[in-house]
Design an enzyme around this catalytic site. Structure first.
Site, mmCIF file in Angstrom:
data_model
loop_
_atom_site.group_PDB
_atom_site.id
_atom_site.type_symbol
_atom_site.label_atom_id
_atom_site.label_comp_id
_atom_site.label_asym_id
_atom_site.label_seq_id
_atom_site.Cartn_x
_atom_site.Cartn_y
_atom_site.Cartn_z
ATOM 1 N N VAL A 68 18.187 27.863 23.789
ATOM 2 C CA VAL A 68 17.605 28.484 22.596
ATOM 3 C C VAL A 68 18.661 28.994 21.609
ATOM 4 C CG1 VAL A 68 15.369 29.033 23.648
ATOM 5 C CG2 VAL A 68 17.221 30.727 23.726
ATOM 6 N N LYS A 112 22.250 26.438 32.638
ATOM 7 C CA LYS A 112 21.513 26.138 33.868
ATOM 8 C C LYS A 112 22.045 24.867 34.545
ATOM 9 C CE LYS A 112 17.625 28.799 32.199
ATOM 10 N NZ LYS A 112 16.490 28.901 31.316
ATOM 11 N N SER A 133 20.270 28.225 27.785
ATOM 12 C CA SER A 133 19.777 27.456 28.946
ATOM 13 C C SER A 133 20.678 26.300 29.350
ATOM 14 C CB SER A 133 18.394 26.890 28.654
ATOM 15 O OG SER A 133 17.426 27.645 29.309
HETATM 16 N N1 GLU Z 1 18.374 33.438 28.094
HETATM 17 C C1 GLU Z 1 17.187 32.744 27.630
HETATM 18 C C2 GLU Z 1 15.983 33.307 28.326
HETATM 19 O O1 GLU Z 1 16.109 33.732 29.448
HETATM 20 C C3 GLU Z 1 17.368 31.300 27.908
HETATM 21 C C4 GLU Z 1 16.265 30.488 27.332
HETATM 22 C C5 GLU Z 1 16.649 29.089 26.984
HETATM 23 O O2 GLU Z 1 17.711 28.818 26.420
HETATM 24 O O3 GLU Z 1 15.800 28.242 27.281
HETATM 25 O O4 GLU Z 1 14.913 33.324 27.805
#
Ligand code: GLU
Length: 309
Positions: free
Chosen positions: A263, A69, A66
């Site tokens: 995560v 993002k 994440s």
């Molecule tokens: N690729 C993970 C998902 O889509 C990212 C989640 C995260 O790091 O919060 O669940």
């Protein structure tokens, strides 16, 4: 910034984290992440100017998840500008990162760009005027630019693992599409989202990547996008309020710096005007944030008296 003091603190913190017994749980819902050794810990501090300062396994690549993002939002804002906020909000969600409930109440407009639903809308924005291959190439070029690497790479095993276990993200994307808030085919949007999350960076690279947010974008703004200074402040504000899922308030209280977690166990923290910090330890707490990376950031922020408050 007193480099020797930072080195002494992060070396002490890395030694402390190596001794910790309670390390949280690695993410299991993406099978490839469940394979990662929870004993690892790394931390890197990238001052606005000068070499990055390292301790622990700061050069070991891990899955940024994440944290990507933040970079996707930076790119999307440079393309879509403030119009983006018609399609995604700027409020903390107070729900888990992959929650679907809010989407129904709020007609497919995700609460913020740092939960999965919001990042899926941001992926859709990044597909505007380009196909999925060009969109991921732009994202990787941006990351190469801000890390100062000749290239950065997606981990293909994590990517495949995410795709294979994506029922929840598919549900989010389909719901957003049903509400008319996606402009490209769901499959293309999701592929871009999975790829972006599967980027592998070390703490050293991630801290360097975050420097544009510490410096004010202008200092680091060469390359494929132009980045006005005010944008760094706004992205930092969103990291502070929304960057650590439904523990963002608690992280603001404990660390006092804008943070974005993933995560994969990484956390990017920004000390405006001073440095970007990346800490990584794969085990997560019950909210999905790295248990020891957050403890390390709390310790470092206190010992260096770094806080935005
Ligand atoms: N690729 C993970 C998902 O889509 C990212 C989640 C995260 O790091 O919060 O669940």
């Amino acid at each position: 910034m007193d480099r020797a003091a930072v080195q002494a603190q992060i070396s002490r913190i890395a030694a402390r984290m190596a001794r910790e017994k309670d390390r949280g749980q690695v993410a299991r819902y993406i099978p490839e992440l469940a394979q990662v050794d929870p004993q690892q810990f790394g931390i890197a501090v990238a001052p606005i100017k000068g070499e990055v300062i390292l301790a622990g396994q700061a050069e070991q690549p891990f899955s940024v998840q994440s944290i990507s993002k933040v970079f996707a939002l930076t790119l999307a804002l440079s393309r879509a500008g403030a119009g983006l906020w018609q399609r995604v909000g700027r409020e903390p969600s107070g729900d888990p990162f992959n929650s679907i409930v809010q989407l129904e109440y709020e007609k497919g407009v995700p609460r913020n760009p740092f939960i999965n639903a919001g990042a899926i809308v941001i992926s859709d924005v990044l597909l505007e005027g380009r196909d999925q291959q060009a969109a991921i190439a732009d994202y990787l070029a941006f990351l190469a630019n801000v890390t100062g690497e000749s290239q950065v790479a997606i981990d293909p095993a994590v990517w495949a693992s995410e795709r294979a276990t994506s029922a929840r993200n598919r549900a989010l994307a389909q719901f957003i599409a049903a509400e008319g808030n996606l402009r490209h085919p769901v499959e293309e949007v999701l592929e871009l989202y999975f790829q972006q999350c599967s980027l592998a960076l070390s703490c050293a690279q991630l801290a360097k990547a975050g420097r544009y947010l510490a410096a004010g974008c202008r200092e680091m703004g060469a390359g494929p996008v132009s980045l006005p200074v005010s944008r760094a402040r706004r992205i930092n504000a969103l990291m502070m309020t929304c960057g650590c899922y439904d523990a963002s308030g608690d992280v603001a209280y404990r660390v006092g710096l804008p943070c974005k977690s993933g995560v994969g166990g990484g956390v990017l923290a920004i000390v405006p005007g001073v440095a970007a910090i990346a800490a990584w330890c794969p085990g997560l707490d019950e909210k999905g944030n790295s248990k020891l990376a957050l403890e390390a950031l709390e310790d470092l922020a206190q010992s260096m008296s770094w806080s935005v408050f």
